[in-house]
Design a protein around this motif. Structure first.
Motif, short mmCIF file in Angstrom:
data_model
loop_
_atom_site.label_atom_id
_atom_site.label_comp_id
_atom_site.label_asym_id
_atom_site.label_seq_id
_atom_site.Cartn_x
_atom_site.Cartn_y
_atom_site.Cartn_z
N TYR A 204 -1.26 14.13 3.13
CA TYR A 204 -0.27 14.48 2.11
C TYR A 204 -0.82 15.58 1.20
O TYR A 204 -0.13 16.56 0.89
CB TYR A 204 0.08 13.24 1.28
CG TYR A 204 1.02 13.53 0.14
CD1 TYR A 204 2.40 13.48 0.31
CD2 TYR A 204 0.54 13.87 -1.13
CE1 TYR A 204 3.27 13.76 -0.73
CE2 TYR A 204 1.39 14.15 -2.17
CZ TYR A 204 2.75 14.09 -1.97
OH TYR A 204 3.61 14.37 -3.02
N ALA A 205 -2.08 15.41 0.77
CA ALA A 205 -2.68 16.39 -0.13
C ALA A 205 -2.82 17.76 0.53
O ALA A 205 -2.60 18.80 -0.10
CB ALA A 205 -4.04 15.89 -0.61
N ARG A 206 -3.18 17.77 1.82
CA ARG A 206 -3.30 19.04 2.53
C ARG A 206 -1.97 19.80 2.52
O ARG A 206 -1.93 21.02 2.39
CB ARG A 206 -3.70 18.77 3.99
CG ARG A 206 -5.17 18.81 4.24
CD ARG A 206 -5.70 20.24 4.19
NE ARG A 206 -7.15 20.23 4.26
CZ ARG A 206 -7.95 20.31 3.23
NH1 ARG A 206 -7.46 20.41 2.01
NH2 ARG A 206 -9.25 20.34 3.37
N ASN B 117 0.85 16.50 -11.20
CA ASN B 117 -0.38 16.67 -12.00
C ASN B 117 -1.57 16.84 -11.06
O ASN B 117 -2.42 15.94 -10.93
CB ASN B 117 -0.60 15.45 -12.89
CG ASN B 117 0.58 15.14 -13.78
OD1 ASN B 117 0.71 15.69 -14.86
ND2 ASN B 117 1.45 14.24 -13.32
N PRO B 118 -1.67 17.99 -10.38
CA PRO B 118 -2.74 18.17 -9.39
C PRO B 118 -4.13 18.07 -10.03
O PRO B 118 -4.38 18.69 -11.07
CB PRO B 118 -2.51 19.60 -8.86
CG PRO B 118 -1.09 19.92 -9.21
CD PRO B 118 -0.82 19.18 -10.49
N THR C 61 0.83 -1.20 0.00
CA THR C 61 0.00 0.00 0.00
C THR C 61 0.87 1.25 0.00
O THR C 61 0.61 2.22 -0.74
CB THR C 61 -0.93 0.01 1.23
OG1 THR C 61 -1.76 -1.14 1.20
CG2 THR C 61 -1.81 1.26 1.23
N TRP C 62 1.91 1.26 0.82
CA TRP C 62 2.81 2.41 0.91
C TRP C 62 3.50 2.68 -0.42
O TRP C 62 3.59 3.83 -0.88
CB TRP C 62 3.84 2.17 2.00
CG TRP C 62 4.82 3.29 2.16
CD1 TRP C 62 4.61 4.49 2.77
CD2 TRP C 62 6.17 3.32 1.67
NE1 TRP C 62 5.74 5.27 2.70
CE2 TRP C 62 6.71 4.58 2.03
CE3 TRP C 62 6.97 2.42 0.98
CZ2 TRP C 62 8.02 4.94 1.72
CZ3 TRP C 62 8.27 2.78 0.66
CH2 TRP C 62 8.78 4.02 1.03
N LEU C 63 3.99 1.62 -1.08
CA LEU C 63 4.67 1.79 -2.36
C LEU C 63 3.73 2.34 -3.43
O LEU C 63 4.08 3.23 -4.20
CB LEU C 63 5.27 0.46 -2.82
CG LEU C 63 6.47 -0.06 -2.01
CD1 LEU C 63 6.83 -1.47 -2.46
CD2 LEU C 63 7.66 0.88 -2.17
N ALA D 273 3.41 11.05 -5.95
CA ALA D 273 4.37 11.75 -6.81
C ALA D 273 3.69 12.19 -8.10
O ALA D 273 3.92 13.31 -8.59
CB ALA D 273 5.56 10.85 -7.11
N TYR D 274 2.84 11.32 -8.64
CA TYR D 274 2.12 11.67 -9.87
C TYR D 274 1.20 12.87 -9.63
O TYR D 274 1.17 13.82 -10.43
CB TYR D 274 1.31 10.47 -10.36
CG TYR D 274 0.48 10.79 -11.59
CD1 TYR D 274 1.00 10.66 -12.86
CD2 TYR D 274 -0.84 11.24 -11.45
CE1 TYR D 274 0.24 10.97 -13.98
CE2 TYR D 274 -1.61 11.55 -12.55
CZ TYR D 274 -1.06 11.42 -13.82
OH TYR D 274 -1.83 11.73 -14.92
#
Length: 391
Positions: free
Chosen positions: A107-109, A87-88, A73-75, A82-83
């Motif tokens: 992470y997104a925040r 590419n937000p 899951t982490w990988l 990263a993608y």
């Protein structure tokens, strides 16, 4: 417009696929060019999402059970993060899948602060006596929660989360379910045949703990009701061989199906099922059921003694009304004799069955109206537009 959806496991893939279909449908009506990227499964891909990773087979319930999936899951999430950083998307949808999605949201925040985050189908932390830290993290990553249970909406509103109750999406799915008569005819089942549907798992660990117990109980049930026939839909094709080998050991009168879960439900007189989405599907089809929930004994010990795990109910029908309208057997309560006794009563006792049907009817009134997925899609598209205007 680009939307990214993150979910996992078989149930998340199902709910995600219904959302993807509705988003494309609503976008077409509103003339919005749309692309949907996702962490999900084959159903979401078939609905039109471009998968950046397949999560349908790497889900688990329980602390010990989750260990084998932490690294995969982490990988997968590291690659997708990263993608997305390069590419937000215009909006990020987190669908159930508590642990991975909260990490994704954090992470997104931090790295995509201008991307709105919508949580759809909240983790059941509102039931499981959550600690404040869990709720605080959820509130920090959620711009708006689209809640499927009324009690869920009330809980998170009190915690300061912006919430809109949309109803339960399974209303849409089960409204299209075939009738009992048509299903039995299609499956070659006689009208007077007693049918018990078995739903042991949507995750491999559930299969490990539920299937042997269910088979033993079914074997004993078969001696008491000789004309019973069992149906078992295989949720993932990877499970087929394991299930076949197991049921052979018990000389059951049983038919296995690849998928076709809705048809199996519609044809059944009664079901023995693990705790999860399937319980609500059965309830919406008026099928009396017995719910089982078993995990690794070490997981249960940690939950009870370290985390002070406390939960009134496990299955969605009971959570909707916050009463036990379907019986639940948790861990050591799930003995062969208890399963057989409950099953006989729910299968053969007319008064118990009528009480179940009446409770199901009460439950339905709390689930909202059909058209949930289109309402959710409208909220997502509308929220993104409002966010764009505000920024």
């Amino acid at each position: 417009m680009q939307i990214f959806i993150s979910t996992g496991e078989v149930s998340g893939d199902l709910q995600g696929s219904m959302l993807v279909e509705a988003l494309y449908r609503q976008a077409k009506q509103q003339n919005i060019p749309l692309e949907i990227l996702a962490l999900g499964g084959n159903l979401m891909e078939a609905a039109g999402a471009k998968l950046l990773g397949n999560t349908a087979g790497i889900g688990s319930i329980g602390i010990v059970e989750a260990l084998p999936f932490i690294i995969p899951t982490w990988l997968m999430q590291r690659r997708v993060k990263a993608y997305l950083r390069d590419n937000p998307p215009d909006v990020l949808i987190l669908l159930d899948y508590m642990g991975p999605n909260v990490a994704f949201g954090k992470y997104a925040r931090k790295h995509l602060p201008h991307v709105p985050i919508i949580y759809y189908i909240a983790p059941q932390s509102w039931v499981w006596a959550p600690n404040n830290k869990t709720i605080e993290q959820f509130a920090e990553i959620t711009d708006i929660l689209l809640a499927i249970f009324p009690e869920e909406a009330r809980f998170f509103e009190k915690k300061g989360v912006k919430v809109k109750w949309v109803g339960h999406p399974l209303l849409d799915r089960m409204a299209k379910a075939p009738s009992r008569e048509a299903t039995r005819q299609a499956l070659g089942i006689k009208e007077d045949q007693l049918v018990v549907a078995l739903f042991p798992a949507s995750r491999y660990q559930e299969l490990k703990y539920h299937l042997p117990l269910i088979c033993k109980a079914a074997q004993k049930l078969q001696t008491k009701v000789p004309n019973v026939h069992f149906l078992l839909p295989v949720s993932l094709k990877e499970y087929r061989h394991t299930i076949e080998e197991m049921v052979k050991q018990y000389d059951l009168s049983i038919t296995l199906f690849d998928g076709r879960a809705i048809e199996v439900m519609a044809a059944a007189d009664f079901a023995i099922a693990k705790s999860g989405t399937v319980n609500l599907e059965l309830a919406l089809l008026d099928i009396p059921q017995l719910v089982l929930c078993l995990v690794n004994p070490l997981t249960m010990w940690i939950a009870r003694n370290v985390l002070k795990f406390s939960i009134p109910f496990m299955s969605p029908p009971n959570l909707v009304v916050m009463e036990e309208i379907v019986p639940e057997l948790l861990q050591e309560e799930a003995t062969i004799d208890r399963i057989v006794d409950e099953s006989l009563d729910l299968l053969l006792n007319p008064e118990r069955r009528q009480k179940t049907f009446a409770d199901y009817e009460q439950m339905r009134t709390l689930l909202g109206e059909v058209g949930v997925c289109d309402r959710v899609a409208h909220e997502i598209l509308h929220y993104q537009n409002q966010s764009t205007i505000a920024s």
